[in-house]
Every structure is written in structure tokens, then in C-alpha cells.
Design a protein around this motif. Structure first.
Motif, short mmCIF file in Angstrom:
data_model
loop_
_atom_site.label_atom_id
_atom_site.label_comp_id
_atom_site.label_asym_id
_atom_site.label_seq_id
_atom_site.Cartn_x
_atom_site.Cartn_y
_atom_site.Cartn_z
N TYR A 153 0.85 -1.19 0.00
CA TYR A 153 0.00 0.00 0.00
C TYR A 153 0.89 1.24 0.00
O TYR A 153 1.57 1.53 0.98
CB TYR A 153 -0.93 0.03 1.22
N LYS A 154 0.89 1.95 -1.14
CA LYS A 154 1.65 3.18 -1.22
C LYS A 154 0.86 4.31 -0.55
O LYS A 154 -0.30 4.54 -0.91
CB LYS A 154 1.95 3.54 -2.67
N GLY A 162 5.02 13.67 -6.76
CA GLY A 162 5.12 13.98 -8.19
C GLY A 162 3.82 13.65 -8.90
O GLY A 162 3.31 12.54 -8.78
N PRO A 163 3.25 14.61 -9.66
CA PRO A 163 1.97 14.35 -10.34
C PRO A 163 2.04 13.23 -11.36
O PRO A 163 1.02 12.60 -11.67
CB PRO A 163 1.66 15.70 -11.01
N TRP A 164 3.25 12.94 -11.88
CA TRP A 164 3.39 11.87 -12.86
C TRP A 164 3.02 10.51 -12.28
O TRP A 164 2.69 9.59 -13.04
CB TRP A 164 4.83 11.83 -13.40
N ARG A 165 3.05 10.39 -10.95
CA ARG A 165 2.71 9.11 -10.32
C ARG A 165 1.22 8.82 -10.37
O ARG A 165 0.81 7.70 -10.06
CB ARG A 165 3.21 9.10 -8.88
N ARG A 166 0.41 9.80 -10.77
CA ARG A 166 -1.03 9.60 -10.91
C ARG A 166 -1.44 9.41 -12.37
O ARG A 166 -2.62 9.24 -12.66
CB ARG A 166 -1.78 10.82 -10.35
N GLU A 167 -0.45 9.47 -13.28
CA GLU A 167 -0.72 9.43 -14.70
C GLU A 167 -0.23 8.11 -15.31
O GLU A 167 0.59 7.42 -14.73
CB GLU A 167 -0.04 10.61 -15.39
N PRO A 168 -0.73 7.77 -16.52
CA PRO A 168 -0.26 6.55 -17.18
C PRO A 168 1.26 6.50 -17.26
O PRO A 168 1.91 7.49 -17.59
CB PRO A 168 -0.90 6.66 -18.57
N GLY A 169 1.81 5.32 -16.93
CA GLY A 169 3.26 5.15 -16.89
C GLY A 169 3.82 5.26 -15.49
O GLY A 169 4.95 4.85 -15.23
N GLY A 170 3.03 5.82 -14.56
CA GLY A 170 3.51 6.00 -13.20
C GLY A 170 2.95 5.00 -12.21
O GLY A 170 3.12 5.16 -11.00
N GLY A 171 2.29 3.97 -12.72
CA GLY A 171 1.65 2.99 -11.85
C GLY A 171 2.48 1.73 -11.65
O GLY A 171 3.64 1.65 -12.06
N GLN A 202 -9.50 1.44 -6.96
CA GLN A 202 -9.24 1.81 -5.57
C GLN A 202 -9.03 3.31 -5.39
O GLN A 202 -9.57 3.91 -4.46
CB GLN A 202 -8.02 1.04 -5.04
N ARG A 203 -8.26 3.93 -6.28
CA ARG A 203 -7.96 5.36 -6.13
C ARG A 203 -8.63 6.22 -7.19
O ARG A 203 -8.80 7.42 -6.98
CB ARG A 203 -6.44 5.58 -6.17
N GLY A 204 -8.95 5.64 -8.32
CA GLY A 204 -9.60 6.41 -9.36
C GLY A 204 -8.67 7.32 -10.14
O GLY A 204 -9.13 8.21 -10.86
N PHE A 205 -7.36 7.12 -10.03
CA PHE A 205 -6.41 7.93 -10.80
C PHE A 205 -6.45 7.49 -12.27
O PHE A 205 -7.01 6.45 -12.62
CB PHE A 205 -4.99 7.75 -10.27
N ASP A 229 -0.52 -1.54 -5.83
CA ASP A 229 0.03 -0.61 -4.85
C ASP A 229 -1.07 -0.03 -3.97
O ASP A 229 -0.91 1.01 -3.36
CB ASP A 229 0.83 0.50 -5.53
N SER A 230 -2.20 -0.76 -3.89
CA SER A 230 -3.31 -0.30 -3.06
C SER A 230 -3.82 -1.42 -2.16
O SER A 230 -4.99 -1.44 -1.78
CB SER A 230 -4.45 0.21 -3.95
N ALA A 231 -2.95 -2.36 -1.81
CA ALA A 231 -3.36 -3.49 -0.98
C ALA A 231 -2.34 -3.70 0.14
O ALA A 231 -1.13 -3.61 -0.07
CB ALA A 231 -3.45 -4.77 -1.83
N VAL A 232 -2.84 -4.00 1.33
CA VAL A 232 -1.98 -4.30 2.47
C VAL A 232 -1.71 -5.80 2.49
O VAL A 232 -2.64 -6.61 2.57
CB VAL A 232 -2.63 -3.86 3.79
N SER A 233 -0.42 -6.19 2.40
CA SER A 233 -0.07 -7.61 2.44
C SER A 233 1.41 -7.73 2.81
O SER A 233 2.17 -6.76 2.73
CB SER A 233 -0.32 -8.28 1.07
N PRO A 234 1.85 -8.94 3.18
CA PRO A 234 3.28 -9.19 3.45
C PRO A 234 4.01 -9.71 2.22
O PRO A 234 5.16 -10.13 2.32
CB PRO A 234 3.23 -10.26 4.54
#
Length: 360
Positions: A153-154, A162-171, A202-205, A229-234
Motif C-alpha cells: 500500500y503506497k 510527483g503528479p506523474w505518479r497519478r498518470e499513465p506510466g507512473g503505476g 481503488q484510487r480512481g487515478f 500498490d493499493s493493498a496491504v499484504s506481506p
């Protein structure tokens, strides 16, 4: 033998990791650092040569080699400048932001005859080397399939950096799944085709937060890979190996390899088998934990780069091999968008033919 003069281009998070290890390494001397935030970087490393542009570093320091840790979009052009200067390169992943750019870097590196290494550091883990040996020796018989999970989970602060992390290529496909793609290529063999699905529920980005890929290998094995990057796990290699202090150690395996005679977990290195008779679902499957001392993969990678530069070892991953990983990873995004199964073999052939022939 004299220490090798090495420069670092880009002093962000990964660049700083390399700088710290170079400063502590007996076989390297830091020739200098290139970063647009020159004053900030110079304050962090007083006494070291710091310039704002990589071309100035090449001209003034004349290093034997450089580590390219700049933003992805600059990797190829920076590497080409290094090649034309006769400077060996270790370029961080991904080797470039597009396959066309990577193909140009491959071509220029070949022409210049420089040594190259791509920074997929997981190849240098001791556990990975042990696992590759076990798979190659047929310890679990003929490989049937692989199951991989990378789920963390990020936090919100990650996306604010950085806004690029919400755009295509940043996932997670290009930032995280590429590590799994590369490791599977190294352990199992070439990927022949891919299919995929992705979700941003999960985030809708604009970028995906979860992706699932189906990989078909040239020898017939199949793999499923889920990256989120939206899940809590080990379950991630970072948590399983403890390679990154920012990721608390879990010791859990996120890879499972299963074959006709048994199975293997990674990074825990547990082997499952049915000794004493033919395989059958009616017989117990027993576990054996295998030893593999841990090490810092970034130091091991630096050791390997030294040996490659000195001609004492072949590169564990040239820029051409790193481009094949990029081809497979970008195809996951393409498959997720189109729903199509993508045959990668024509794209590999085009890469081998040179950048002018690439049509992927």
C-alpha cells in the motif's frame, strides 16, 4: 589495480543508494555527480565534484563508467552520450521510457563497444542465484507454472511527491511489475506472449493501481502475476528479503514455482517434494528449507559491474536484454488496454535487427 573512476547521473533516491555504496567500495572512486539540483546535491556531498549536466561530468571528470539514475525519459539519450564518449554504463531500470529509445541505445552501445549493465538488482540476490540453479538442475522436474504476488500500500505522500505518479506510466506496471517480469525472464526463460487486465478502482487515478498479467514462456510454462500498490499484504520481494529498510521484513514468499516433481517458494527458499515414490495427489508433499545467505544486492551489482568493466565477467544484463524486459512490460499495459493476447516474438526479432527495423 587502480580503482575505477565512476560517476553518478541523477542523485534522487536510487542515485543516493549508489553513491553511498560507491563511497564505501574499495575498487571505485566517485568521479562526480550530475544533477539539475546542483546546489542541493553539493550540500549533501561536500568535497565531491557536482555538476548540473551529465555532459559536463563526462567532459570534466572523464570517468571510466557512470551509473545513470536520472528520470526514465532521459536514460536513452544520456546513455547514448556516454557511449559516444567511450564510457561504460550501468543504467537503472527501465532501460528507457520507450522501446524505440532503448533500441537506439542498444545500437549506439554496440557501435561504441562499451560495457553495459541494467540495474535490475534482484538478479544479484544470493537467493535468486540459488533458485536459478535449482530450477536449471530440474530439482522440481519440468516447470509447469509460477504464481507471483506483489501487493503493498503506497501512502498518499508517495503520490504527492510527483503528479506523474497519478498518470499513465507512473503505476505499478512500469514501476513495480517490471521487476517481476525481469526476474521471471532471468529464472524461467524468455516470455513469448502476454495477456493482462488492469484496474484503477481503488484510487480512481488515470493510472492503474492493480494489474494482473498472464505470461506464456517459450518453453511452455505459464505464470500469473498480480501487482497492486493499493493493498496491504506481506507479499513482496522487498518485504520477503528485507532488501529495503523502508519495507519492514516479513520473511514471506511471494513467488511459487511448481513443476512435475515438486515446488519451490521464493525468497524463503522452501522446496516441496514427494520423496520415495512417483508423484501423486494421494501422497504427502514434504517441505525442506534451503540455505541461502543474504547480501546487499546493490553492492553485489556494483561488484559485478566492476568485473564486467575489467573484462572478468560477461554482463548479467546488457541494455539489449533490459530492452527485452521493457518490451514484455509495456506489452502488459497494451494487453490490459486492448484485451488482446500479444505475441512478443516479432518484437524481439525487430530489436535484434536494430532500431531502424523496430516496429513494435
Amino acid at each position: 589495480m587502480r580503482p575505477l573512476e565512476i560517476g553518478v547521473i541523477g542523485a534522487g533516491m536510487i542515485g543516493r543508494k549508489h553513491i553511498e555504496r560507491i563511497l564505501a567500495h574499495p575498487d571505485f572512486e566517485l568521479a562526480g555527480i550530475a544533477d539539475p539540483e546542483r546546489d542541493v546535491v553539493a550540500a549533501r556531498y561536500p568535497g565531491e565534484r557536482v555538476v548540473a549536466d551529465h555532459r559536463a561530468l563526462l567532459a570534466e571528470a572523464r570517468p571510466d563508467a557512470v551509473i545513470i539514475a536520472s528520470p526514465n525519459r532521459a536514460h536513452a539519450e544520456t546513455g547514448i552520450d556516454c557511449a559516444r564518449s567511450g564510457v561504460h554504463i550501468l543504467v537503472e531500470k527501465p532501460v528507457a521510457d520507450t522501446v524505440e529509445a532503448a533500441a537506439r541505445l542498444v545500437e549506439e552501445s554496440r557501435r561504441a563497444g562499451i560495457k553495459t549493465l541494467v540495474g535490475h538488482h534482484r538478479r544479484h540476490h544470493r537467493q535468486v542465484q540459488v533458485l536459478r540453479g535449482l530450477l536449471g538442475a530440474g530439482e522440481i522436474g519440468r516447470l509447469v507454472g509460477v504464481s507471483v504476488v506483489w501487493a503493498v500500500y503506497k501512502p498518499e505522500a508517495y503520490f504527492e511527491a510527483g503528479p506523474w505518479r497519478r498518470e499513465p506510466g507512473g503505476g505499478p506496471i512500469l514501476i513495480n511489475l517490471i521487476h517481476e517480469i525481469d526476474l521471471l525472464r532471468y529464472l524461467v526463460g524468455e516470455i513469448a506472449a502476454v495477456g493482462a487486465m488492469a484496474s484503477n478502482s481503488q484510487r480512481g487515478f488515470a493510472v492503474e493501481d492493480t494489474a494482473a498479467a498472464l505470461l506464456e514462456f517459450a518453453e511452455g510454462a505459464l505464470a500469473t502475476v498480480v501487482a497492486s500498490d493499493s493493498a496491504v499484504s506481506p507479499w513482496s520481494v522487498e518485504q520477503g528479503t528485507g532488501e529495503v529498510p523502508d519495507f519492514p521484513f516479513s520473511g514471506e514468499s511471494s513467488y511459487r514455482f511448481f513443476g512435475s516433481l515438486g515446488a519451490l517458494e521464493f525468497p524463503d527458499l522452501v522446496r516441496w517434494s514427494q520423496p520415495g515414490g512417483p508423484p501423486s495427489w494421494n501422497r504427502a508433499v514434504l517441505a525442506q528449507r534451503l540455505p541461502a545467505p543474504t547480501l546487499d544486492p546493490y553492492v553485489a551489482q556494483l561488484d559485478h559491474f566492476r568485473d564486467v568493466i575489467r573484462g572478468e565477467a560477461d554482463s548479467l544484463q546488457s541494455v539489449e536484454d533490459g530492452t527485452r524486459t521493457l518490451i514484455a512490460t509495456l506489452a502488459v499495459s497494451e494487453a490490459a488496454g486492448t484485451g488482446a493476447r500479444i505475441d512478443l516474438r516479432p518484437r524481439y526479432e525487430a530489436l535484434a535487427a536494430g532500431s531502424a527495423g523496430f516496429a513494435g
